[in-house]
Design a protein around this motif. Sequence first.
Motif, short mmCIF file in Angstrom:
data_model
loop_
_atom_site.label_atom_id
_atom_site.label_comp_id
_atom_site.label_asym_id
_atom_site.label_seq_id
_atom_site.Cartn_x
_atom_site.Cartn_y
_atom_site.Cartn_z
N CYS A 168 -13.28 126.72 27.99
CA CYS A 168 -12.98 125.41 27.41
C CYS A 168 -12.47 125.53 25.98
CB CYS A 168 -14.21 124.50 27.45
SG CYS A 168 -14.65 123.99 29.12
N ARG A 169 -13.03 126.49 25.25
CA ARG A 169 -12.57 126.69 23.87
C ARG A 169 -11.09 127.09 23.86
NH1 ARG A 169 -16.05 129.66 19.45
NH2 ARG A 169 -16.97 127.64 19.67
N ARG A 186 -17.96 127.72 27.98
CA ARG A 186 -17.56 127.53 26.58
C ARG A 186 -16.34 128.37 26.25
NH1 ARG A 186 -23.49 127.06 23.68
NH2 ARG A 186 -23.45 124.80 23.43
N GLU A 187 -16.31 129.60 26.76
CA GLU A 187 -15.16 130.47 26.49
C GLU A 187 -13.87 129.85 27.02
OE1 GLU A 187 -15.50 134.70 27.60
OE2 GLU A 187 -17.55 134.56 26.77
N VAL A 206 -16.99 121.23 28.21
CA VAL A 206 -17.99 121.92 29.04
C VAL A 206 -18.76 120.90 29.87
CG1 VAL A 206 -20.13 123.27 29.00
CG2 VAL A 206 -18.23 123.92 27.50
N ASN A 225 -22.15 129.66 28.55
CA ASN A 225 -21.33 130.51 27.68
C ASN A 225 -19.97 130.80 28.28
OD1 ASN A 225 -23.24 130.56 25.66
ND2 ASN A 225 -24.23 132.41 26.43
N GLY A 280 -16.42 123.38 18.04
CA GLY A 280 -17.60 123.52 18.90
C GLY A 280 -17.90 122.22 19.64
N THR A 294 -15.23 121.58 22.30
CA THR A 294 -15.47 122.51 23.39
C THR A 294 -16.60 122.02 24.28
OG1 THR A 294 -14.71 124.38 22.05
CG2 THR A 294 -16.09 124.90 23.95
N ASP A 295 -17.71 121.62 23.66
CA ASP A 295 -18.88 121.22 24.44
C ASP A 295 -18.64 119.95 25.25
OD1 ASP A 295 -20.22 123.46 23.79
OD2 ASP A 295 -21.83 122.51 22.65
#
Length: 310
Positions: free
Chosen positions: A302-303, A299-300, A177, A296, A170, A173-174
């Motif tokens: 980038c994850r 995030r998808e 982002v 969101n 997380g 990912t952020d």
Amino acid sequence: FCRVDPYGFERPEDFDYASYEAFFSRYLVVLTRRAIKWSKLLKGNKSIQKSLKGELGAQTNMEQNPGYYHRLLEGEKNDKLLEAIKTDMNRTFPDNVKFRKTADPCLQHALYNVLVAYGHHNKAVGYCQGMNFIAGYLILITKNEEESFWLLDALIGRILPDYYSPAMLGLKTDQEVLGELVKMKVPAVAELMERHGVMWTLVVSRWFICLFIDILPVETVLRIWDCLFYEGSKIIFRVALTLIKQHQAFILEATNFPDICDKFKQITKGTFVTECHSFMQKIFTDPGSLPMATINKLRETCRERVLSQG
């Protein structure tokens, strides 16, 4: 002059007392208001809970599980977990007098308990570096172990999922982002970073891991945390974007890799961040609109990118 602030943190040698006094006399009013808000928050004031949209189930959880925290402390313990926590104890706020072994009461003891309880409550997370700062800060604010435990649970379990898991997915990912948001909102800075091959994680990972503790002034961090509990993780992006946008010209003066890293350290100091009341107003206006849907979506993607990098 008092070398120690109200939360027990020692002030740096070059601390500007004059401008701080001027700011603080104006700010006391806000502080009092906030103290009332936090105590209502934890006492479960109905109107506030409604506005929380369920972000903070800490109080409810605490009431529905009486004795749970103490049972965790009395139960069987995982020795590896205890070792990891003990190792980090002395590294937590070395410049805070309340965490010194000589302090009475020494908050290290409360911190140890909260982390041990949490590690056994959430076995998937256990203990990860960075959690010591978060828990320590909550203890400074609430002065209560059990409340700190449930607030920590709200933060790690719901508000910042996967920040403190072993893979820190997380968190990684952020950071990506944020990089994408900077491309959208402050493209010149994104371009500079890319040109010099500076990865975002190098300059902002501590912002995310410590939620600005030890990075921004205490009063400002407390205000950011208010919003974090009320509005969720989006606030971290607002703060980061505001810092970058406000100091765009300064950051763009950098001509090489170490220079860029240095500029990012400097933008977290000075009057702009100390004046936390005006700073908090800016974080809601400066970055412009930041819909959760956009975050969101980012995030998808980038994850996926983080996972593919392995």
